[in-house]
Design a protein around this motif. Sequence first.
Motif, PDB file in Angstrom:
ATOM      1  N   SER A 266       0.846  -1.204   0.000  1.00 57.21           N
ATOM      2  CA  SER A 266       0.000   0.000   0.000  1.00 57.21           C
ATOM      3  C   SER A 266       0.879   1.252   0.000  1.00 57.21           C
ATOM      4  O   SER A 266       0.539   2.251  -0.627  1.00 57.21           O
ATOM      5  CB  SER A 266      -0.974  -0.004   1.176  1.00 57.21           C
ATOM      6  OG  SER A 266      -0.292   0.306   2.331  1.00 57.21           O
ATOM      7  N   LEU A 267       2.055   1.155   0.635  1.00 53.25           N
ATOM      8  CA  LEU A 267       2.972   2.300   0.608  1.00 53.25           C
ATOM      9  C   LEU A 267       3.467   2.515  -0.826  1.00 53.25           C
ATOM     10  O   LEU A 267       3.496   3.648  -1.327  1.00 53.25           O
ATOM     11  CB  LEU A 267       4.156   2.037   1.552  1.00 53.25           C
ATOM     12  CG  LEU A 267       5.176   3.156   1.648  1.00 53.25           C
ATOM     13  CD1 LEU A 267       4.564   4.383   2.317  1.00 53.25           C
ATOM     14  CD2 LEU A 267       6.413   2.715   2.415  1.00 53.25           C
ATOM     15  N   ALA A 268       3.822   1.371  -1.524  1.00 58.35           N
ATOM     16  CA  ALA A 268       4.305   1.465  -2.903  1.00 58.35           C
ATOM     17  C   ALA A 268       3.224   2.059  -3.808  1.00 58.35           C
ATOM     18  O   ALA A 268       3.498   2.948  -4.637  1.00 58.35           O
ATOM     19  CB  ALA A 268       4.689   0.079  -3.408  1.00 58.35           C
ATOM     20  N   SER A 269       1.964   1.563  -3.611  1.00 56.08           N
ATOM     21  CA  SER A 269       0.900   2.085  -4.492  1.00 56.08           C
ATOM     22  C   SER A 269       0.636   3.564  -4.205  1.00 56.08           C
ATOM     23  O   SER A 269       0.344   4.341  -5.108  1.00 56.08           O
ATOM     24  CB  SER A 269      -0.376   1.250  -4.354  1.00 56.08           C
ATOM     25  OG  SER A 269      -0.878   1.421  -3.070  1.00 56.08           O
ATOM     26  N   GLN A 270       0.782   3.945  -2.918  1.00 54.07           N
ATOM     27  CA  GLN A 270       0.597   5.383  -2.592  1.00 54.07           C
ATOM     28  C   GLN A 270       1.645   6.226  -3.312  1.00 54.07           C
ATOM     29  O   GLN A 270       1.335   7.259  -3.919  1.00 54.07           O
ATOM     30  CB  GLN A 270       0.762   5.587  -1.091  1.00 54.07           C
ATOM     31  CG  GLN A 270      -0.521   5.410  -0.306  1.00 54.07           C
ATOM     32  CD  GLN A 270      -0.233   5.480   1.197  1.00 54.07           C
ATOM     33  OE1 GLN A 270       0.714   6.128   1.617  1.00 54.07           O
ATOM     34  NE2 GLN A 270      -1.063   4.803   1.956  1.00 54.07           N
TER      35      GLN A 270
ATOM     36  N   LEU B 252       3.287   5.374  -5.980  1.00 54.21           N
ATOM     37  CA  LEU B 252       3.020   5.350  -7.424  1.00 54.21           C
ATOM     38  C   LEU B 252       1.967   6.402  -7.796  1.00 54.21           C
ATOM     39  O   LEU B 252       2.139   7.168  -8.761  1.00 54.21           O
ATOM     40  CB  LEU B 252       2.538   3.947  -7.809  1.00 54.21           C
ATOM     41  CG  LEU B 252       2.333   3.725  -9.305  1.00 54.21           C
ATOM     42  CD1 LEU B 252       3.669   3.787 -10.039  1.00 54.21           C
ATOM     43  CD2 LEU B 252       1.692   2.347  -9.564  1.00 54.21           C
ATOM     44  N   THR B 253       0.898   6.470  -7.013  1.00 55.55           N
ATOM     45  CA  THR B 253      -0.153   7.459  -7.284  1.00 55.55           C
ATOM     46  C   THR B 253       0.428   8.865  -7.239  1.00 55.55           C
ATOM     47  O   THR B 253       0.118   9.724  -8.090  1.00 55.55           O
ATOM     48  CB  THR B 253      -1.290   7.351  -6.225  1.00 55.55           C
ATOM     49  OG1 THR B 253      -1.431   6.011  -5.849  1.00 55.55           O
ATOM     50  CG2 THR B 253      -2.588   7.923  -6.699  1.00 55.55           C
ATOM     51  N   LYS B 254       1.294   9.089  -6.236  1.00 60.63           N
ATOM     52  CA  LYS B 254       1.880  10.425  -6.087  1.00 60.63           C
ATOM     53  C   LYS B 254       2.722  10.779  -7.307  1.00 60.63           C
ATOM     54  O   LYS B 254       2.640  11.890  -7.854  1.00 60.63           O
ATOM     55  CB  LYS B 254       2.771  10.464  -4.838  1.00 60.63           C
ATOM     56  CG  LYS B 254       2.042  10.958  -3.612  1.00 60.63           C
ATOM     57  CD  LYS B 254       3.017  11.273  -2.518  1.00 60.63           C
ATOM     58  CE  LYS B 254       2.265  11.638  -1.268  1.00 60.63           C
ATOM     59  NZ  LYS B 254       3.139  11.673  -0.130  1.00 60.63           N
ATOM     60  N   ILE B 255       3.562   9.771  -7.749  1.00 59.23           N
ATOM     61  CA  ILE B 255       4.469  10.018  -8.899  1.00 59.23           C
ATOM     62  C   ILE B 255       3.646  10.338 -10.148  1.00 59.23           C
ATOM     63  O   ILE B 255       3.904  11.305 -10.870  1.00 59.23           O
ATOM     64  CB  ILE B 255       5.389   8.786  -9.137  1.00 59.23           C
ATOM     65  CG1 ILE B 255       6.360   8.639  -7.938  1.00 59.23           C
ATOM     66  CG2 ILE B 255       6.159   8.916 -10.437  1.00 59.23           C
ATOM     67  CD1 ILE B 255       7.085   7.318  -7.878  1.00 59.23           C
TER      68      ILE B 255
END
Length: 507
Positions: free
Chosen positions: A489-493, A495-498
């Motif tokens: 979930s940290l990685a997906s967060q 990714l969304t930010k990037i």
Amino acid sequence: MFEDFFANLPHKELIDILIYPILIIIMFAYNIYARRKKHTLKLPVGLFIFYFATMTVIQILQKYEFTTFLSTLELLSTIFLTLAVIRFITFILVDYLMRYKELAPIPVITRDIGLAFIYVVAILIILRYEAKVNLTSIITTSAVVTAVIGLALQDTLGNLIAGIVLQMEKPYNVGDWIHFDTYTGKVIGMSWKSTRIVTREREVVCIPNNLITRGHVLNYTQMDAGHIATFNIGTSYVDPPNRVREAILATLAENPAVSSSPAPDVRVTSYSDFYINYLVRFYITDFENEDRIKSQILNQLWYRFHREGITIPFPIRTIHHVKEEDVGAAEKSKTSKKALAVLKRVDIFKPLPENALDNISHRVGFQSFSPGEIIIREGQAGQSMYIIVYGECDIMISRGSVTDHVVATLSNGQFFGEMSLLTGEPRSATVKVKKDTLCLKIEKNDLQDIISGHPEVAEAISEILAKRKEDLEKQKESLDEKKKRGDTSLASQLLTKIKAFFSRSEA
Ligand code: CMP
């Protein structure tokens, strides 16, 4: 004769003569009523009665043209009227308005001295202007008289001044419990001369005010929270302090006279020759009954200690000549008897015959722990297991950033530490004490014979061990899973930010 007297009186004179006696009767009736109701208007009303009485006499004397005492009576009536008016005005201003408007009250002694001063000045003025008396001679004489009286009444005046100081400073009020010199009692009255207290033994003690102002007064009741009552109590060295503390606090909580806030407090104060000493502190508001409350608590403590097996030791003077080895042997046999009783209650040892249990009971020992202590640390090597005699322990594991995750809580009759003892692996979890705990510690060697001679015990233990291991693995997996989910979930967060950042820069 009286009929003739009244018949001959003109109408106005009749009123003049009757009006004062009527007023006297009314005021007299009021004073009787006021005495019952404890009103402070008694003095001015009394002075008015005197005034009306002298006026009645004056009227009668005038009627019969008897003038000898007339001027003296007139002077007296003026004095009575003036004093009555002064007292009435001070009553309205000082006693009534200040009390009912809740302004700071003027001490009784200060009020009385002020009033006496005003009375004297008023009388001197009346004497000067009504009776043409030479005041200088009066003042000179009174100064001499005052000096003489002052010397004679040195002590009384000292008490009076001390009384005024006490009234202003108010180190205590009527109803407070105080300690002065060797006396402890409740203040029942404060006069110009002394303070009266009644002791617990129902004795009234009059303490001169000037002694009080020179000494130290302890006031037990002035603090809102109440008074801290204390007592010392000793229990034996075998009783763990936390258990003793819990027992004392439970007894205090049951007593309605002990305040729950601020909370009572039990402190270990010393390790004496044959007992551990505790200081017990608690708040009470009923200082008068302090001794009775303490006695109730000490009484209840005996019963609670008795129920919970806590001993209040006493010095024993019987002298036994024993060899050192014998003392050790007696101690050992006591411990093994206790250990045998504990072992018999543990499920896994139930299939064992008495002699096998007796055999282990001679090798094991008791250990006690207080809350927060770590008995076993995860990852360390260990070759002993523990049976909980009483208390509670948390079994905890750490996984990545998660520390002290509680897997299970064990209590009376359960055991821990068997995994490392039987498998030789490092400790699988940390065992932390939750409540005061007493354990029976069994070493690898102690268990060796049993395991080889009684496979059913090994079986029972291994069943429990397997269940625990399974449970432990599950919990470890779930912690790993959570961590993984957290990571993704940290990685997906991120990714969304990037993505959001780059879409903004394209625009
Ligand atoms: P050991 O591995 O020697 O030291 C930690 C102890 O915690 C372990 O032995 C067991 O006795 C105990 N333990 C481990 N997991 C559990 C569990 N799931 N339930 C109860 N006790 C456990």
